[in-house]
Motif scaffolding. Structure first.
Motif, mmCIF file in Angstrom:
data_model
loop_
_atom_site.group_PDB
_atom_site.id
_atom_site.type_symbol
_atom_site.label_atom_id
_atom_site.label_comp_id
_atom_site.label_asym_id
_atom_site.label_seq_id
_atom_site.Cartn_x
_atom_site.Cartn_y
_atom_site.Cartn_z
ATOM 1 N N ARG A 38 -1.928 0.900 9.822
ATOM 2 C CA ARG A 38 -2.645 -0.152 9.088
ATOM 3 C C ARG A 38 -2.048 -0.367 7.702
ATOM 4 N NH1 ARG A 38 -7.543 -2.788 8.940
ATOM 5 N NH2 ARG A 38 -8.357 -3.257 6.861
ATOM 6 N N TYR A 39 -1.683 0.696 7.032
ATOM 7 C CA TYR A 39 -1.221 0.591 5.648
ATOM 8 C C TYR A 39 0.301 0.690 5.510
ATOM 9 C CZ TYR A 39 -6.125 1.066 4.409
ATOM 10 O OH TYR A 39 -7.483 0.874 4.299
ATOM 11 N N GLY A 40 0.993 0.804 6.630
ATOM 12 C CA GLY A 40 2.447 0.876 6.578
ATOM 13 C C GLY A 40 2.962 2.111 5.853
ATOM 14 N N ILE A 41 2.292 3.235 6.033
ATOM 15 C CA ILE A 41 2.714 4.484 5.386
ATOM 16 C C ILE A 41 3.911 5.048 6.146
ATOM 17 C CG2 ILE A 41 1.995 6.786 4.662
ATOM 18 C CD1 ILE A 41 -0.904 5.778 4.764
ATOM 19 N N SER A 42 4.992 5.303 5.462
ATOM 20 C CA SER A 42 6.198 5.821 6.115
ATOM 21 C C SER A 42 5.991 7.272 6.539
ATOM 22 C CB SER A 42 7.393 5.743 5.159
ATOM 23 O OG SER A 42 7.213 6.619 4.063
ATOM 24 N N ASP A 43 6.840 7.744 7.472
ATOM 25 C CA ASP A 43 6.751 9.131 7.928
ATOM 26 C C ASP A 43 7.005 10.109 6.781
ATOM 27 O OD1 ASP A 43 6.195 8.314 10.500
ATOM 28 O OD2 ASP A 43 8.272 8.452 11.181
ATOM 29 N N GLY A 44 7.851 9.708 5.843
ATOM 30 C CA GLY A 44 8.133 10.579 4.715
ATOM 31 C C GLY A 44 6.982 10.659 3.731
ATOM 32 N N LEU A 45 6.234 9.558 3.588
ATOM 33 C CA LEU A 45 5.127 9.518 2.640
ATOM 34 C C LEU A 45 3.829 10.076 3.226
ATOM 35 C CD1 LEU A 45 4.435 8.605 -0.245
ATOM 36 C CD2 LEU A 45 3.849 6.347 0.702
ATOM 37 N N LEU A 46 3.706 10.053 4.547
ATOM 38 C CA LEU A 46 2.463 10.491 5.180
ATOM 39 C C LEU A 46 2.076 11.928 4.814
ATOM 40 C CD1 LEU A 46 0.138 9.829 7.114
ATOM 41 C CD2 LEU A 46 1.587 10.651 9.001
ATOM 42 N N PRO A 47 3.021 12.895 4.841
ATOM 43 C CA PRO A 47 2.622 14.262 4.456
ATOM 44 C C PRO A 47 2.074 14.355 3.036
ATOM 45 C CG PRO A 47 4.752 14.291 5.574
ATOM 46 C CD PRO A 47 4.418 12.850 5.307
ATOM 47 N N VAL A 48 2.546 13.504 2.146
ATOM 48 C CA VAL A 48 2.041 13.512 0.770
ATOM 49 C C VAL A 48 0.577 13.099 0.746
ATOM 50 C CG1 VAL A 48 2.310 12.525 -1.534
ATOM 51 C CG2 VAL A 48 4.338 13.024 -0.138
ATOM 52 N N PHE A 49 0.253 12.055 1.497
ATOM 53 C CA PHE A 49 -1.133 11.599 1.575
ATOM 54 C C PHE A 49 -2.023 12.674 2.196
ATOM 55 C CE2 PHE A 49 0.625 7.516 0.639
ATOM 56 C CZ PHE A 49 -0.419 6.737 0.158
ATOM 57 N N LEU A 50 -1.523 13.290 3.272
ATOM 58 C CA LEU A 50 -2.325 14.295 3.960
ATOM 59 C C LEU A 50 -2.518 15.545 3.118
ATOM 60 C CD1 LEU A 50 -0.920 13.990 7.606
ATOM 61 C CD2 LEU A 50 -2.898 12.858 6.574
ATOM 62 N N GLY A 92 -11.108 2.697 6.027
ATOM 63 C CA GLY A 92 -10.969 1.650 7.024
ATOM 64 C C GLY A 92 -11.078 0.250 6.483
ATOM 65 N N ALA A 93 -11.558 0.102 5.232
ATOM 66 C CA ALA A 93 -11.823 -1.235 4.698
ATOM 67 C C ALA A 93 -10.682 -1.808 3.871
ATOM 68 C CB ALA A 93 -13.099 -1.204 3.850
ATOM 69 N N GLY A 94 -9.765 -0.973 3.419
ATOM 70 C CA GLY A 94 -8.712 -1.442 2.522
ATOM 71 C C GLY A 94 -7.620 -2.232 3.212
ATOM 72 N N GLU A 95 -6.753 -2.810 2.378
ATOM 73 C CA GLU A 95 -5.637 -3.598 2.906
ATOM 74 C C GLU A 95 -4.290 -3.161 2.322
ATOM 75 O OE1 GLU A 95 -6.517 -7.637 2.066
ATOM 76 O OE2 GLU A 95 -8.154 -7.781 3.537
ATOM 77 N N ARG A 96 -4.305 -2.595 1.118
ATOM 78 C CA ARG A 96 -3.067 -2.221 0.458
ATOM 79 C C ARG A 96 -2.949 -0.701 0.361
ATOM 80 N NH1 ARG A 96 -2.706 -6.603 -4.544
ATOM 81 N NH2 ARG A 96 -2.855 -8.507 -3.229
ATOM 82 N N LEU A 97 -1.741 -0.251 0.042
ATOM 83 C CA LEU A 97 -1.473 1.175 0.011
ATOM 84 C C LEU A 97 -2.331 1.886 -1.034
ATOM 85 C CD1 LEU A 97 0.361 3.246 1.426
ATOM 86 C CD2 LEU A 97 2.009 2.937 -0.442
ATOM 87 N N HIS A 99 -5.227 1.095 -1.972
ATOM 88 C CA HIS A 99 -6.606 1.159 -1.491
ATOM 89 C C HIS A 99 -6.851 2.468 -0.731
ATOM 90 C CE1 HIS A 99 -6.904 -3.538 -1.453
ATOM 91 N NE2 HIS A 99 -6.957 -3.019 -2.671
ATOM 92 N N VAL A 100 -5.953 2.771 0.207
ATOM 93 C CA VAL A 100 -6.136 3.988 0.998
ATOM 94 C C VAL A 100 -5.899 5.224 0.147
ATOM 95 C CG1 VAL A 100 -3.763 4.174 1.889
ATOM 96 C CG2 VAL A 100 -5.685 5.025 3.250
ATOM 97 N N ALA A 101 -5.024 5.121 -0.857
ATOM 98 C CA ALA A 101 -4.794 6.257 -1.750
ATOM 99 C C ALA A 101 -6.066 6.598 -2.510
ATOM 100 C CB ALA A 101 -3.650 5.949 -2.718
#
Length: 416
Positions: A38-50, A92-97, A99-101
């Motif tokens: 949904r937010y276009g999070i790259s595989d490299g950036l995903l671990p940072v978010f998690l 689930g409601a956001g649209e931009r990166l 927002h999810v951050a």
């Protein structure tokens, strides 16, 4: 309102809080691929978010330790749980990166306060009851996790958007959580959930340097238990499919089996603690978990691998609740502080476990990587005495004697 009624309502309300947290967390983690898309999070950036979620949760757990010196844990829980639910909806409601951050950041901070305050209340309620009830709370969490994961599966199967998937759960659970929060029961020296003054209890004290050294074995046990848990959560499907050659559908089964056995083990675990004592239950669980990892590592096929994950669920499920309970028994005058500090190592184990197994699997082999959490879990055997002497069990004559020493809660000072 009599003390036994207040305690019974408080126990039910807290169990529901654990259940809701199980639902919420499962809805988040099982839809991570959808969040990434949904937010276009790259595989490299995903671990940072998690990784940011448990890091912020650890920070909030430390903050909760200091906050509960000024307000009761029930107040923290009363506001933290709605924030967790609203943060989930925000994911689930956001649209931009960004927002999810923001939403994940809010989720991490509120879930740290939630986990700490929930277990603080669980420890103090167990002390008031004079018998083991802590595993029952965590069984409610496991049940919520199963239902949350099932709801997430349906949302993905029906191609529902994240907001549409999360909205029904938040709409149903949020008002129930707020209603249930009226019945939380704090330690005896704090104001009760309905404004009734409690009898004076043992004052909360700091651990100090020497006290924290006594807590360190339990902190190590907590971290190792969550390394094992995160290994199952993150690598069971890949292991079954890539190493044991299962189908994609079959590869989703081990985690469900693990969750079901966790629920069953926790549902009956309190009876085991009352009959045999916490030390015996933790030692048995540790050996079963180690055997489970060994069976998984040596499994010649899918069936034996499933057996290994089943043993893992039965074994690991008792360790975490009993670690919180042991901290409460070890520091009866500083249980809130002990639980808050111990809770940090929940997130330490989560942060270490998945990357550790992944790195070893890529550099060596995934079979060999499964032996590392096995060895780490076995560390619990060396610290089993931290869970209390055999005589400090709940049940039988001890349970009757505990009634004479139980914490006074509520108006009138009646014994539990």
């Amino acid at each position: 309102m009599t003390d036994d009624v207040r305690l019974s309502r408080g126990r039910g309300a807290l169990a529901f809080s654990f259940f809701v947290q199980g639902v919420t967390f499962a809805l988040l983690v099982t839809r991570i691929p959808a969040i990434q898309d949904r937010y276009g999070i790259s595989d490299g950036l995903l671990p940072v978010f998690l990784a940011a979620v448990p890091v912020l949760a650890g920070v909030a757990s430390v903050g909760t330790e200091h906050l509960v010196k000024r307000v009761a844990p029930s107040v923290v829980l009363r506001w933290a749980q709605p924030l967790v639910l609203l943060s989930l909806l925000g994911v689930g409601a956001g649209e931009r990166l960004w927002h999810v951050a923001v939403a994940l950041g809010a989720f991490g901070l509120s879930v740290g306060a939630l986990d700490a305050s929930m277990n603080m209340l669980g420890v103090s309620l167990q002390r008031a009851y004079g018998r083991s009830i802590m595993l029952g709370f965590h069984a409610a969490y496991s049940l919520g996790g199963i239902l949350g994961a099932s709801a997430a599966w349906y949302g993905a199967h029906a191609h529902l958007g994240l907001f549409v998937s999360y909205l029904p759960a938040v709409v149903v659970l949020l008002p129930l959580v707020l209603l249930g929060s009226r019945y939380y029961v704090d330690r005896g020296d704090r104001t009760g959930p309905v404004g009734e003054p409690g009898e004076p209890g043992e004052p909360e004290k700091g651990l100090g340097g020497g006290g924290f050294r006594l807590l360190l074995p339990l902190c190590l046990v907590m971290a190792c238990a969550y390394i094992g848990d995160s290994t199952v959560a993150n690598w069971s499907a890949k292991y079954l499919q890539d190493v044991l050659g299962s189908s994609e559908q079959t590869a989703t089964v081990p985690y469900n089996v693990y969750m079901v056995t966790t629920l069953v083990g926790r549902a009956v675990g309190d009876l085991g603690v009352r009959r045999f004592g916490a030390v015996a239950v933790v030692r048995t669980g540790t050996l079963l978990a180690a055997c489970g990892f060994a069976v998984v590592a040596a499994a010649p096929g899918v069936g034996v691998g499933m057996l290994g994950f089943t043993l893992l669920g039965i074994g690991l499920c008792v360790i975490v609740p009993q670690t919180f309970a042991a901290a409460g028994r070890l520091f009866p005058g500083a249980s809130d502080t002990a639980v808050a500090r111990l809770n940090i190592f929940n997130y330490v184990g989560f942060l270490i476990g998945s990357p550790l197994v992944g790195a070893l699997g890529d550099a060596w082999s995934y079979r060999g990587a499964m032996l590392v959490p096995m060895v780490l879990v076995l560390i619990t055997l060396f610290h089993a005495r931290s869970f209390g002497p055999r005589e400090a069990r709940y049940g039988g004559d001890h349970e009757r004697r505990a009634g004479d020493r139980a914490v006074d809660v509520g108006r009138g000072g009646n014994r539990v």
